[in-house]
Design a protein around this motif. Sequence first.
Motif, mmCIF file in Angstrom:
data_model
loop_
_atom_site.group_PDB
_atom_site.id
_atom_site.type_symbol
_atom_site.label_atom_id
_atom_site.label_comp_id
_atom_site.label_asym_id
_atom_site.label_seq_id
_atom_site.Cartn_x
_atom_site.Cartn_y
_atom_site.Cartn_z
ATOM 1 N N TYR A 468 0.861 -1.191 0.000
ATOM 2 C CA TYR A 468 0.000 0.000 0.000
ATOM 3 C C TYR A 468 0.892 1.233 0.000
ATOM 4 N N LEU A 469 0.885 1.920 -1.135
ATOM 5 C CA LEU A 469 1.707 3.108 -1.320
ATOM 6 C C LEU A 469 0.904 4.318 -0.863
ATOM 7 N N ASP A 470 1.278 4.903 0.240
ATOM 8 C CA ASP A 470 0.478 5.969 0.827
ATOM 9 C C ASP A 470 0.914 7.342 0.314
ATOM 10 N N ARG A 471 2.074 7.805 0.736
ATOM 11 C CA ARG A 471 2.479 9.179 0.406
ATOM 12 C C ARG A 471 3.991 9.318 0.513
ATOM 13 N N ALA A 472 4.474 10.499 0.108
ATOM 14 C CA ALA A 472 5.886 10.853 0.257
ATOM 15 C C ALA A 472 5.974 12.305 0.717
ATOM 16 N N GLN A 473 7.122 12.681 1.252
ATOM 17 C CA GLN A 473 7.322 14.045 1.765
ATOM 18 C C GLN A 473 8.687 14.571 1.338
ATOM 19 N N ASP A 474 8.695 15.867 1.068
ATOM 20 C CA ASP A 474 9.942 16.607 0.829
ATOM 21 C C ASP A 474 10.785 15.988 -0.283
ATOM 22 N N LEU A 475 10.153 15.693 -1.391
ATOM 23 C CA LEU A 475 10.914 15.206 -2.533
ATOM 24 C C LEU A 475 11.697 16.357 -3.148
ATOM 25 N N PRO A 476 12.807 16.058 -3.824
ATOM 26 C CA PRO A 476 13.603 17.134 -4.422
ATOM 27 C C PRO A 476 12.833 17.855 -5.533
#
Length: 1086
Positions: A468-476
């Motif tokens: 389950y792919l939820d989210r990501a943060q602070d990508l370049p």
Amino acid sequence: MPSADAESSMGRGRGAADPASAGGPQPAQRPGERAVSVLWSFGKCLATLLPVYLAGYFGFSISLVLFGLMIYMGWKHSRLEKVMRLKSAMYLLENEIEFTTEKVLRTKRDLPPWVNFPDVEKVEWLNKILQQAWPFVGQYLEKLLVETIAPSIRASSIHLQTLSFTKVNLGDKAMKVVGVKAHTEHDKRQVLLDLYVSYAGDVEINVEIKKYFCKAGVKGIQLHGKLRVILEPLIGDVPLVGAITMFFIRRPKLDINWTGLTNLLDIPGLNAISDTMIMDAIASYLVLPNRLTVPLVADLHVAQLRSPLPRGVVRIHLLEAEELTAKDTVIKGLIDGKSDPYAVLRVGTQTFTSHHVDSNLNPQWREMFEVIVHEVPGQELEVEVFDKDPDQDDFLGRVKVDLDIVKKARIVDDWFSLKDVSSGSVHLRLEWLSLLPSGARLSEVIQRNQNLTSKTADPPSAAILAVYLDRAQDLPMKKGNKDPSPMVQLSIQDTTRESKTCYGTNSPVWEDAFTFFIQDPRKQDIDIQVKDDDRALALGSLTIPLARLLDSPELSMDQWFQLENSGPASRIYIKTVLRVLWLNEDATPTTPSPRPSGAGIGVGHGGITSETGAGGLGGGAKPQPSRPQHTTPDPEFATEGVLRIHLMEAQNLIAKDNFMGGMVKGKSDPYVKIRVAGMTFRSHTIKENLNPIWNELYEIILTQLPGQEVQFELFDKDIDQDDFLGRFKLSLRDIISAQFMDTWYTLNDVKSGRVHLVLEWLPRVSDLPRLEQILQYQHQQSYQNKVVPSAAVLFVYVERAHGLPLKKSGKEPKVGAEITLKSTSNRTKICERSTSPRWDEAFNFLVRDPRDETLTVKLSHSWGQALGSVVVPLREVLGQQGLVLDRWLSLEGALPESQILLRVTLKILDTQLAVCRNPSDDVGGEEGEHVIPKWDPSHLDLRHRPGFSVPGDHASVVAQVKLSIGYSIEESRLYITVHSCRSLAACSKDGADPYVTFTLLPDKKGATKRKTATKKRDLNPEFNERFDFDFSLEESTQRRLDLSVKNSVSFMSRERELIGKLQLDLDQIDLKAGVTQWCDLVAETN
């Protein structure tokens, strides 16, 4: 829900559905309007001839004009068909009851779900609410499109800045829910609803892009499908339901009537592509495994509801097919050829295609596929067989299997008949793989898989991985400090999946779920790549060894992961769950093991090719597991009991045969009907007696089921219609509790009368000395018809055979077993071609004297060519421990290695009337015993439970008919199968030409009258004809079967026409379980 075929036929057959075709006077046109009409017709003619003129003027080929004309005609035809389908569907929804009851043949595919299935409820109140609220739904949709969706579309592209919705009208036809089915038996924490949705609406939505002078739109939509709604979790606070989840289990049927520029989508070729693209878009949101979840309360784990773990995995072994239709004919069909068959398998959105076999009507594929099952009940396996051709592949049949059946049975190994074709069947082995949250059995699973190979490229899976792919943060950020549009690629070995793209953000929220099959989680990794939408710019990566999951609690990880090759604070939140796939091999396949393959190829369990040795196919195959030494019957085997009913006499019956208008009182000619467990017994008639003495005895083998009753009805025999003399009922539970009852019973529904009965539920013992006492008592009795009661009951379990000979033609036989005790004979089902068939069937018999009787089991090919037999004297069973014989027995008249595995269990019927002992007496002693005065019954009719034959007790053989009666919940139909007759009386020197005819009473119009084919000169005819009736279960129980076996005679013939009759009340049969039994025929009604 009516099918598309029914809808289109309605459209073609009903002129009333088209307002333009309605009759009646039309208002006269004014001169100005008439002139405009003429000019418009003239203009259309010029527009039609203009392409021809231009083609000649510019020197173009006439073929271009013809090609354009063909496209136009195809478009016109497609448009007309869509309009007719839409109008007919609207008419159908408005006149559903009339359509259902009067206008169509009542077949399953023509009727709405609330008629087909008794557990589907009609919800007219909901449809009335929808109809009332539909204008306001239209207002909301118009506001949503104009104020929200249109501005967002204009902002998304510079080319769409002039887009606007010029007309939004949902029309007057509201969506209908034609049936609702509620599932509440699976999980008490949720409510599961299946809504059969049908929409045939006159919706009209027009779009205009002024910049390009482009207009498009929709005018009319059809949508039909089964929408599953899940209300979960149930909570103890308002609104009682935490969230609503909706999805279509299968793709719904969609038909769109385009207008404007989108009319081009109705051109043949483009219409199929456009409909497919739209359905793909709908499926990406609302067809399994995709779900739409609407949370109703805060702080709810929506991800678990939107992407739950699968219910299980089904491993499909596509083994072989048989007797397929020949499609590659020669000389326009004068010479039959072969076919090049291949199979397409579908479960939801998962589709697999086998390889094709050249020129073979009995192909062997031996392929394996694995599918993920998200919802049971609901999902089905659909197998379609086609003939491979250079142009268009020919259809060879289809079959559907409910995966809920596979889940319950664990292993289904069977031949399935192909539908919609004249012949053909396909052999499937379906295995339900449970999901284990522990890695304790992983090594065992991997070892099992290494011993299995198939013709498919992918080896068997040992586990599944849910991500389950939820989210990501602070990508370049991208160059120029622009926000990226990130998407994720997840890869395991050669399998790669991609998430959706989140545009213009460095903190995306995907909320996507993925599932992977894993061969060995100890050696595999999952590779995660975060990229920009152009797939060129990498935003980060992550590698997770699956071995980490094996050390995690419940094989799952739910956490943030730091991204590599990314920003210092870049991270991604992922939940991963590993589940080991476990096959319970202790489960017994539903049918015999698959037939072995050709020489030189070893076949493992279930038809999967076993690994060969180093010598290749010429080497020795993997040895088969040793055969079981004893049978494994169902726990309910040999638990039936015997009820003995002694009909003694009656007193004070009502006089029905009056004279002179009732002035002179007469007598009655009474007889008794006894109904129990779907069987009806009838006593003989005693002439002119209000205090008759019958002294008749009946024995019935019964299964102890709750709610069973024994019904007694008395009638006065008359020439025309028999008069009612009273009735009463007894609970079988009370009889079993009392064991022995000797009582007078008062008749109900009449002024006077009572009946004397002696009822005994016979204890079943294995005490051999007790048998001698019982036999001594039985032989002391003197009955008018010289019949003695049974001393024992015999239970026979036929499990399997091994090493049977081949047919004379060299093919494997279709084996059936016939079990005979004296004049009573039962037959098993016929197994598909195999020298090692398996039946797993049980039978029982009433035994008078086990010291003198013999059990015979004969095996044959389809009741023809003999394949061996075995004779078991019951005296041999008396010498076994516990009176049970359970072993392999060699077959006579077969090969030396031919054997059959049987269990024969004998139970002695210990009647209290034989010997009554004092408590202090020794079990085997004779002191203190006294013999009860003997009875003098005039008749003894031995019967057995439904599904087994009736012993013949008369000096002459009784004519019988074999019937199967039951109710199919899946098809919502009552079915009656007439199998065969035996011991019919000859009507002439040539025998008889019998046929069977029957009616389901009450039936004033004869709508349920059915008739089999006529069998020439055959006193033991085989019919095997099935008749279906579209009744509800409740209606079926109210019917009475009135059956006759007749001799086909000419008008002037003097031969006897009626051979025998039978009447059977269906309320005495467990229709859901189904009954197969031999029934006695009477030559005439007494």
